[in-house]
Scaffold this motif. Structure first.
Motif, PDB file in Angstrom:
ATOM      1  N   GLU A   6       5.660  44.005  -8.081  1.00  0.00           N
ATOM      2  CA  GLU A   6       5.811  45.468  -8.072  1.00  0.00           C
ATOM      3  C   GLU A   6       4.503  46.148  -7.693  1.00  0.00           C
ATOM      4  OE1 GLU A   6       8.227  47.728  -8.378  1.00  0.00           O
ATOM      5  OE2 GLU A   6       9.690  46.106  -8.395  1.00  0.00           O
ATOM      6  N   LEU A   9       4.055  45.940  -3.942  1.00  0.00           N
ATOM      7  CA  LEU A   9       4.939  46.878  -3.240  1.00  0.00           C
ATOM      8  C   LEU A   9       4.438  48.318  -3.355  1.00  0.00           C
ATOM      9  CD1 LEU A   9       8.524  45.521  -3.964  1.00  0.00           C
ATOM     10  CD2 LEU A   9       7.254  45.463  -1.826  1.00  0.00           C
ATOM     11  N   ARG A  50      10.933  51.888  -0.018  1.00  0.00           N
ATOM     12  CA  ARG A  50      10.431  50.538  -0.238  1.00  0.00           C
ATOM     13  C   ARG A  50      10.184  49.842   1.089  1.00  0.00           C
ATOM     14  NH1 ARG A  50      11.180  46.371  -4.760  1.00  0.00           N
ATOM     15  NH2 ARG A  50      11.144  48.274  -5.959  1.00  0.00           N
TER      16      ARG A  50
END
Length: 197
Positions: A6, A9, A50
């Motif tokens: 995470e 990202l 994303r």
């Protein structure tokens, strides 16, 4: 999903924005180069979208950087640089560095020709330093038409119309340091001691 994944990202968007700004590109220019819409690029940079392989591949191509640099992937244990030659204007450029956004190093190969080529002047942002390894380089820089043999170097602002080619039709090899936003190569030499030891 792991916390580390995470974190990687979430760091992609700011990294993409910083790279685009460092290269001096607008979202519209980048959209035109990549085929990804301005709104998608904006959401990607702000973290509202994303990152996916479908979005990152055209960006890596546009910035001419490895995909790993866009996502901040840790370097593997292999220290070798896997060189991918770039062919432009009949010449071959071999990237010797892979740092994003700063001074880049290339080995340039100008092939032999049957007849001398006519200069085709180019201009672009940046600053270039070059060193001739083998052969005789013809450097046309503005109104100057110079021949540099092996062992000679030159430095110039690439906003000046310029052209590089073989001076005698034989192959030429040179090293190039290129700074996209005018970074210059700085050479420092140590003074030798006049005393014998």
């Amino acid at each position: 999903m792991s916390e580390d994944f995470e974190d990687v990202l979430h760091a992609v968007g700011p990294r993409l924005r910083a790279l685009r700004r460092h290269r001096g590109l607008t979202l519209a220019e980048l959209a035109g180069t990549t085929g990804v819409s301005e709104s998608t690029l904006s959401r990607l940079e702000s973290g509202q979208r994303r990152a996916s392989l479908e979005l990152l591949l055209p960006l890596a191509r546009a910035y001419d950087v490895p995909l790993d640099d866009l996502v901040g992937a840790p370097r593997t244990g292999d220290p070798r640089i896997h060189l991918s030659p770039i062919h432009r204007h009949g010449m071959t450029f071999v990237p010797l560095s892979r740092r994003t956004g700063s001074m880049q190093a290339y080995k340039m190969l100008i092939p032999s020709t049957d007849r001398p080529l006519e200069p085709d002047h180019q201009t672009h942002d940046g600053h270039e330093w070059l060193y001739v390894l083998t052969g005789r380089l013809r450097l046309v820089l503005g109104d100057h038409d110079l021949v540099l043999p092996a062992g000679e170097a030159a430095e110039f602002d690439t906003a000046l119309p310029h052209w590089l080619g073989s001076a005698d039709g034989k192959a030429v090899e040179l090293l190039i340091l290129f700074g996209r936003h005018g970074e210059r190569a700085h050479l420092r030499a140590r003074a030798r001691s006049s005393r014998l030891r």
